[in-house]
Write a protein that holds these residues in place. Structure first.
Motif, short mmCIF file in Angstrom:
data_model
loop_
_atom_site.label_atom_id
_atom_site.label_comp_id
_atom_site.label_asym_id
_atom_site.label_seq_id
_atom_site.Cartn_x
_atom_site.Cartn_y
_atom_site.Cartn_z
N LEU A 152 0.83 -1.19 0.00
CA LEU A 152 0.00 0.00 0.00
C LEU A 152 0.87 1.25 0.00
O LEU A 152 2.01 1.22 0.48
CB LEU A 152 -0.89 0.02 1.25
CG LEU A 152 -1.91 -1.12 1.36
CD1 LEU A 152 -2.52 -1.15 2.75
CD2 LEU A 152 -3.00 -0.96 0.31
N GLU A 192 -4.23 2.41 -2.72
CA GLU A 192 -3.68 1.36 -3.57
C GLU A 192 -3.15 1.94 -4.86
O GLU A 192 -3.87 2.63 -5.57
CB GLU A 192 -4.76 0.31 -3.86
CG GLU A 192 -5.22 -0.42 -2.62
CD GLU A 192 -6.10 -1.62 -2.92
OE1 GLU A 192 -6.28 -1.97 -4.11
OE2 GLU A 192 -6.59 -2.22 -1.96
N VAL A 247 0.09 -2.47 -5.87
CA VAL A 247 -0.98 -3.25 -5.25
C VAL A 247 -1.77 -3.98 -6.33
O VAL A 247 -2.11 -5.16 -6.20
CB VAL A 247 -1.90 -2.36 -4.39
CG1 VAL A 247 -3.16 -3.12 -3.98
CG2 VAL A 247 -1.17 -1.86 -3.17
N GLN A 248 -2.07 -3.26 -7.42
CA GLN A 248 -2.80 -3.89 -8.53
C GLN A 248 -2.02 -5.08 -9.08
O GLN A 248 -2.60 -6.13 -9.37
CB GLN A 248 -3.06 -2.86 -9.63
CG GLN A 248 -4.01 -1.76 -9.20
CD GLN A 248 -4.03 -0.58 -10.17
OE1 GLN A 248 -3.43 -0.61 -11.23
NE2 GLN A 248 -4.72 0.48 -9.77
N ARG A 282 -2.31 -7.95 -6.52
CA ARG A 282 -3.65 -8.56 -6.59
C ARG A 282 -3.80 -9.42 -7.86
O ARG A 282 -4.41 -10.49 -7.82
CB ARG A 282 -4.73 -7.50 -6.51
CG ARG A 282 -4.85 -6.85 -5.14
CD ARG A 282 -6.12 -6.01 -5.04
NE ARG A 282 -6.19 -5.24 -3.82
CZ ARG A 282 -6.56 -5.71 -2.63
NH1 ARG A 282 -6.89 -6.97 -2.51
NH2 ARG A 282 -6.61 -4.90 -1.58
N ASP A 284 -0.36 -5.92 5.12
CA ASP A 284 0.16 -4.58 4.83
C ASP A 284 1.68 -4.60 5.01
O ASP A 284 2.18 -4.87 6.09
CB ASP A 284 -0.49 -3.59 5.79
CG ASP A 284 -0.05 -2.15 5.57
OD1 ASP A 284 0.86 -1.90 4.75
OD2 ASP A 284 -0.63 -1.27 6.23
#
Length: 163
Positions: free
Chosen positions: A78, A84, A88-89, A92, A110
């Motif tokens: 983060l 985000e 972060v993308q 994920r 985190d």
């Protein structure tokens, strides 16, 4: 996302004496750390050089299988303000692609400050730039995993009394 992406609370129900694997997903490497069987101490394990997702996933799952890992703790990078960003993308997306390949429960943790904290520790230890580069990812993974383990220990239900 999927049923095996869970909150940390779900890890309380994992079998006793099962290890967790911590991951620090970088653009060029994946740092790995392993918990002890009691899930109290995280130890830096190894660094996987990233090639492409399919090969990275095979290498990662091979390590998880070798150590009979019960769950994965993946650092979520983060921004400092909690928002985000692109990293972060990317994390994920990695997990979205990993989910169909494993039934292991996966939790995001985190990871803000993990690499910075580890780098500072290595600088304090007077580690050379080459030495820092070689170990920072797996140490960051250990830092991430240790944070999750510490939180998990505070969540553990008390041992039943034998009275």
């Amino acid at each position: 996302m999927s049923s095996n992406v869970v909150d940390l609370e779900a890890f309380v129900a994992l079998p006793d004496h099962a290890r967790l694997l911590g991951l620090d997903l970088g653009t060029k490497t994946i740092g790995l750390a392993l918990s002890d069987l009691e899930r109290q101490i995280a130890t830096p394990l190894e660094t996987i050089k990233r090639v492409k997702f399919s090969l990275d996933a095979v290498a990662l799952l091979k390590v998880a299988d070798k150590y009979a890992v019960a769950g994965l703790v993946i650092g979520l990078p983060l921004n400092m303000d909690g928002t985000e960003g692109p990293r972060v993308q990317s994390t994920r997306a990695f997990v979205r692609n990993l989910v169909p390949l494993t039934s292991l429960p996966i939790v995001f943790w985190d990871e803000r400050m993990s690499t910075l904290a580890v780098t500072r520790t290595l600088l304090d230890a007077d580690a050379s730039r080459a030495k820092r580069a070689a170990v920072v990812d797996k140490m960051a993974a250990a830092y991430i995993l240790q944070g999750a383990l510490d939180r998990l220990m505070r969540m553990e239900p008390d041992e039943p009394s034998l009275g």
